[in-house]
Design a protein around this motif. Structure first.
Motif, PDB file in Angstrom:
ATOM      1  N   ASN A  24     -46.850  18.962   1.463  1.00 17.55           N
ATOM      2  CA  ASN A  24     -46.695  20.370   1.115  1.00 17.55           C
ATOM      3  C   ASN A  24     -45.280  20.544   0.570  1.00 17.55           C
ATOM      4  OD1 ASN A  24     -45.961  23.144   1.370  1.00 17.55           O
ATOM      5  ND2 ASN A  24     -47.728  23.447   2.728  1.00 17.55           N
ATOM      6  N   GLN A  25     -45.189  20.700  -0.749  1.00 13.44           N
ATOM      7  CA  GLN A  25     -43.886  20.669  -1.410  1.00 13.44           C
ATOM      8  C   GLN A  25     -42.937  21.762  -0.893  1.00 13.44           C
ATOM      9  OE1 GLN A  25     -43.938  19.343  -5.613  1.00 13.44           O
ATOM     10  NE2 GLN A  25     -42.896  21.265  -6.009  1.00 13.44           N
ATOM     11  N   ASN A  26     -43.483  22.961  -0.711  1.00 11.95           N
ATOM     12  CA  ASN A  26     -42.641  24.082  -0.273  1.00 11.95           C
ATOM     13  C   ASN A  26     -42.034  23.824   1.099  1.00 11.95           C
ATOM     14  OD1 ASN A  26     -44.674  24.753  -2.191  1.00 11.95           O
ATOM     15  ND2 ASN A  26     -44.018  26.890  -2.045  1.00 11.95           N
ATOM     16  N   LYS A  27     -42.879  23.315   2.011  1.00 13.31           N
ATOM     17  CA  LYS A  27     -42.417  23.069   3.385  1.00 13.31           C
ATOM     18  C   LYS A  27     -41.326  22.005   3.412  1.00 13.31           C
ATOM     19  CE  LYS A  27     -44.251  25.779   6.270  1.00 13.31           C
ATOM     20  NZ  LYS A  27     -43.340  26.747   6.847  1.00 13.31           N
ATOM     21  N   LEU A  28     -41.540  20.900   2.682  1.00 12.43           N
ATOM     22  CA  LEU A  28     -40.558  19.816   2.719  1.00 12.43           C
ATOM     23  C   LEU A  28     -39.228  20.278   2.132  1.00 12.43           C
ATOM     24  CD1 LEU A  28     -42.303  16.378   2.073  1.00 12.43           C
ATOM     25  CD2 LEU A  28     -42.222  17.804   4.104  1.00 12.43           C
ATOM     26  N   LYS A  29     -39.316  21.099   1.069  1.00 11.19           N
ATOM     27  CA  LYS A  29     -38.096  21.627   0.454  1.00 11.19           C
ATOM     28  C   LYS A  29     -37.353  22.494   1.463  1.00 11.19           C
ATOM     29  CE  LYS A  29     -37.747  22.300  -4.291  1.00 11.19           C
ATOM     30  NZ  LYS A  29     -38.604  22.786  -5.364  1.00 11.19           N
ATOM     31  N   GLU A  30     -38.105  23.349   2.100  1.00 11.19           N
ATOM     32  CA  GLU A  30     -37.558  24.251   3.105  1.00 11.19           C
ATOM     33  C   GLU A  30     -36.817  23.482   4.198  1.00 11.19           C
ATOM     34  OE1 GLU A  30     -39.962  27.005   6.086  1.00 11.19           O
ATOM     35  OE2 GLU A  30     -40.701  27.142   4.026  1.00 11.19           O
ATOM     36  N   LEU A  31     -37.405  22.338   4.611  1.00  9.04           N
ATOM     37  CA  LEU A  31     -36.832  21.559   5.714  1.00  9.04           C
ATOM     38  C   LEU A  31     -35.810  20.541   5.220  1.00  9.04           C
ATOM     39  CD1 LEU A  31     -40.219  20.949   7.517  1.00  9.04           C
ATOM     40  CD2 LEU A  31     -38.388  22.431   8.348  1.00  9.04           C
ATOM     41  N   GLY A  32     -35.720  20.384   3.900  1.00  6.28           N
ATOM     42  CA  GLY A  32     -34.757  19.449   3.331  1.00  6.28           C
ATOM     43  C   GLY A  32     -35.089  17.990   3.604  1.00  6.28           C
ATOM     44  N   VAL A  33     -36.391  17.675   3.646  1.00  8.75           N
ATOM     45  CA  VAL A  33     -36.767  16.262   3.797  1.00  8.75           C
ATOM     46  C   VAL A  33     -37.524  15.801   2.557  1.00  8.75           C
ATOM     47  CG1 VAL A  33     -36.784  16.145   6.307  1.00  8.75           C
ATOM     48  CG2 VAL A  33     -38.818  16.948   5.101  1.00  8.75           C
ATOM     49  N   SER A  34     -37.527  14.479   2.332  1.00  9.13           N
ATOM     50  CA  SER A  34     -38.118  13.965   1.109  1.00  9.13           C
ATOM     51  C   SER A  34     -39.243  12.978   1.436  1.00  9.13           C
ATOM     52  CB  SER A  34     -37.030  13.285   0.278  1.00  9.13           C
ATOM     53  OG  SER A  34     -37.589  12.220  -0.448  1.00  9.13           O
ATOM     54  N   ALA A  35     -40.204  12.896   0.514  1.00 10.03           N
ATOM     55  CA  ALA A  35     -41.352  12.014   0.748  1.00 10.03           C
ATOM     56  C   ALA A  35     -41.213  10.693   0.002  1.00 10.03           C
ATOM     57  CB  ALA A  35     -42.629  12.727   0.323  1.00 10.03           C
ATOM     58  N   ASP A  36     -40.006  10.395  -0.516  1.00 12.43           N
ATOM     59  CA  ASP A  36     -39.903   9.178  -1.309  1.00 12.43           C
ATOM     60  C   ASP A  36     -39.665   7.927  -0.457  1.00 12.43           C
ATOM     61  OD1 ASP A  36     -37.327   9.389  -0.544  1.00 12.43           O
ATOM     62  OD2 ASP A  36     -36.457   9.412  -2.571  1.00 12.43           O
ATOM     63  N   SER A  37     -39.728   8.092   0.860  1.00  9.30           N
ATOM     64  CA  SER A  37     -39.573   6.933   1.741  1.00  9.30           C
ATOM     65  C   SER A  37     -40.561   7.047   2.895  1.00  9.30           C
ATOM     66  CB  SER A  37     -38.154   6.878   2.296  1.00  9.30           C
ATOM     67  OG  SER A  37     -38.150   6.130   3.496  1.00  9.30           O
ATOM     68  N   TRP A  38     -40.978   5.884   3.429  1.00  8.56           N
ATOM     69  CA  TRP A  38     -41.888   5.889   4.576  1.00  8.56           C
ATOM     70  C   TRP A  38     -41.229   6.465   5.821  1.00  8.56           C
ATOM     71  CZ3 TRP A  38     -46.765   5.679   3.692  1.00  8.56           C
ATOM     72  CH2 TRP A  38     -47.293   4.882   2.671  1.00  8.56           C
ATOM     73  N   SER A  39     -39.900   6.661   5.751  1.00  8.93           N
ATOM     74  CA  SER A  39     -39.210   7.223   6.922  1.00  8.93           C
ATOM     75  C   SER A  39     -39.797   8.593   7.274  1.00  8.93           C
ATOM     76  CB  SER A  39     -37.714   7.345   6.644  1.00  8.93           C
ATOM     77  OG  SER A  39     -37.508   8.160   5.504  1.00  8.93           O
ATOM     78  N   LEU A  40     -40.405   9.258   6.279  1.00  6.88           N
ATOM     79  CA  LEU A  40     -40.982  10.579   6.532  1.00  6.88           C
ATOM     80  C   LEU A  40     -42.039  10.532   7.645  1.00  6.88           C
ATOM     81  CD1 LEU A  40     -41.040  13.572   5.656  1.00  6.88           C
ATOM     82  CD2 LEU A  40     -42.796  12.974   3.998  1.00  6.88           C
TER      83      LEU A  40
END
Lengths: 352, 258
Positions: free
Chosen positions: A130-146
């Motif tokens: 969910n792009q809006n939520k991740l932006k809001e939380l300042g996290v990124s999906a470009d790593s498996w760390s998510l």
């Protein structure tokens, strides 16, 4: 009544006497317009039957079911099919359009030299979010760390699902730790298991069924799943005018990829039509139909000009050489390795 | 009579029936929902039913299902009625076992066994193999219904007919047959319903071009349960329920005898 019975049986018999190509396929894995064009060009009818899982297809063909010309197995299913002598050796001279296939997809470890199969399409396993939520939380999906790093997970606790598939989840954890997705090294697997067990309390569920819907509705913010499903989720969210955007992308540590290929069955009633079909589908325009329909990756280079612009730019659909290097197909595991993995997986599932 | 006990019974009953029917009601409701997501009510629409009518694969599957069910219910009714008569008349121990085993064994075993059998016969799987498989597992159900009907029949009637000079055939045609007719009809309807709904055995015995509705629905839900699936499921439910209702009207005892 007897007459009716006879008439019905006659009807069934007559239906089989014309030129028919039988394809055994996943559902919704061949665009209707492609079928119509092929039927017009070969003056024949295409009849499709569907399976819902690879195991199903293997079970049925292994038991000796006849009548299909073409099947579309996933990579790991090709060796068991060819070992059981269920496939015809391909005469590539009859398929001139092989030249259109991206060489990176030819000569795979499941079918060296493309003796039996030609690549049809592929999906990658990645994260949808969910792009809006991740932006809001300042996290990124470009790593498996998510989905593995407890520090990041703390922000999205209970809003993450991962596939209910031991191979896929372990592959992601292995890559996250810098190992090969196909690693069978016990120490590396142990480490991957630890990673998974640490992350598990933050996950909502193991879900391989309904994550499209969960993402689209907004119940889940991050889902581990297949690129074609994520494509569907993005489209559904747009169509339903959700107040947020669903997106998906590859991870920098690498991703797994599964390639589906076309094979001609040993006892195909119409191998001539099967070859016609394979050559037809490998024409750029026809290959592009499927990608435009369900957003799957396309191993066909000639398809690129015919693919919609917005799909063309998605790296998980048309990976460049750089991205390609980071995509690994999962090996079929042998008995002992599979048992080991199952043991590790059971412990993951039962851990609190 | 509103004792404490009956309240508990009511509560239990409501819970159980709710558990059984609420999911079905949800499926029916969402088949009229103007949104692709089975998540929220957007508006009422017949759109999904319209799509079904133009979905060629669905129509072919529906046609296959109907052909198989009609042929199956006819053959299974004839054979099952004969089996029911035989079980009633000759009190052989082995006969009920032979007829009723296909009902008792797990479907998956029967499916695999039939598949191996058809392959052994070198038969190409298709409509014919599915129909034969369906007839095989429906005979037992028809036989039970017919036999239970016979057990409720007064033997003196047949004997009276014979005393008045009827041949065995005449006695059957004019006395026994009309009396057990409700059982036969109920059996036929049951066979039809079982055939339309069966997934497991059909899955193993269906060949190229013989997909039935349940197989079609199953292959569609791998991706997502779309409203179209809800719509076809609703229609299938409606058909099945109608047939069961007719069967229970025709032969109330038949369904209880199961």
């Amino acid at each position: 009544m007897k007459k009716l019975f006879l008439a019905l049986m006659m009807a069934a018999g007559v239906a089989q006497a014309e030129d028919v190509l039988h394809i055994y396929n996943w559902n919704n894995y061949l665009a209707p317009e492609t079928v119509k064009r092929f039927e017009a060009s070969c003056k024949c009818r295409v009849v499709q039957d569907y399976y819902g899982a690879m195991e199903e297809m293997l079970a049925k063909l292994s038991a000796g079911a006849k009548g299909y010309d073409i099947a579309v197995p996933t990579g790991f299913a090709i060796p068991p099919l060819s070992k059981q002598n269920l496939l015809q050796g391909l005469d590539l001279a009859k398929v001139p359009n092989v030249k259109n296939i991206n060489p990176a997809f030819m000569n795979s470890k499941f079918d060296p030299g493309n003796k039996y199969s030609l690549p049809y399409s592929f999906t990658t396993t990645l994260l949808g979010y969910n792009q809006n939520k991740l932006k809001e939380l300042g996290v990124s999906a470009d790593s498996w760390s998510l989905i593995f790093d407890p520090v990041i997970l703390a922000k999205i606790k209970g809003k993450v699902t991962v596939l209910d598939d031991s191979r896929e989840v372990f592959a992601a954890a292995l890559m996250y730790n810098g190992f090969s997705a196909n690693s069978t090294n016990p120490d590396e697997l142990k480490k991957a298991q630890e990673t998974i067990i640490k992350a598990k309390p933050y996950w909502a569920a193991f879900n391989g069924q309904s994550y499209i819907k969960e993402l689209t509705v907004g119940n889940i913010w991050v889902a581990h799943g297949y690129s074609s499903d994520m494509f569907q989720a993005v489209a559904d969210a747009k169509a339903a005018k959700r107040p947020f955007v669903v997106n998906y992308g590859l991870q920098k540590e690498g991703n797994t990829m599964s390639v589906d290929s076309m094979v001609v069955l040993k006892n195909a009633p119409r191998p001539d039509l099967a070859y016609k079909f394979m050559n037809f589908i490998l024409e750029g325009k026809n290959a592009a139909d499927l990608t435009n329909l369900i957003g799957v990756g396309n191993p066909n280079l000639a398809a690129v000009p015919f693919v919609k612009a917005d799909i063309k730019s998605i790296p998980s659909v048309f990976p460049d050489a750089q991205v390609m290097k980071k995509l690994q197909q999962l090996n079929a595991l042998e008995g002992k390795q599979l048992r080991e993995l199952n043991k590790l997986w059971t412990k993951v599932k039962t851990s609190k | 009579m509103h004792s404490k006990q009956s309240k508990w019974l009511w509560a239990a009953a409501i819970f159980v029936y709710g558990f059984l029917y609420v999911p079905l009601i949800i499926v029916v409701a969402y088949s009229f929902n103007d949104s692709k997501l089975n998540a929220e009510w957007v508006g009422f629409t017949f759109k999904w039913y319209g799509l079904l009518i133009h979905n060629e694969q669905m129509l072919v599957a529906a046609r296959n299902s109907l052909i198989i069910a009609v042929v199956t219910s006819f053959c299974a009714t004839v054979l099952g009625t004969l089996a029911g008569l035989a079980m009633h008349k000759y009190k052989l121990r082995v006969l009920p076992i032979l007829v009723l085993t296909p009902i008792a064994i797990p479907e998956i075993l029967m499916g695999v066994a039939l598949l191996i059998f058809f392959v052994m016969l070198n038969m190409t799987l298709g409509m014919v193999s599915v129909t034969l498989a369906h007839i095989a597992f429906c005979i037992g159900f028809v036989a039970i219904v017919v036999r239970s009907r016979l057990q409720g029949m007064d033997e003196a009637l047949v004997e009276a007919a014979r005393d008045l000079g009827a041949t065995p055939i005449q006695a059957f045609r004019l006395v026994t047959m009309p009396l057990i007719m409700p059982g036969i009809i109920a059996g036929a309807l049951m066979a039809f319903t079982l055939s339309i709904d069966d997934f497991v055995i059909t899955f193993f015995t269906a060949g190229a071009g013989a997909s039935t509705l349940p197989l079609q629905i199953y292959s569609m839900i791998r991706i997502a349960v779309t409203p179209e699936v809800n719509a076809i499921s609703t229609l299938l439910m409606l058909l099945t329920l109608t047939l069961i209702l007719i069967a229970s009207k025709v032969a109330p005892s038949a369904l209880r005898a199961k």
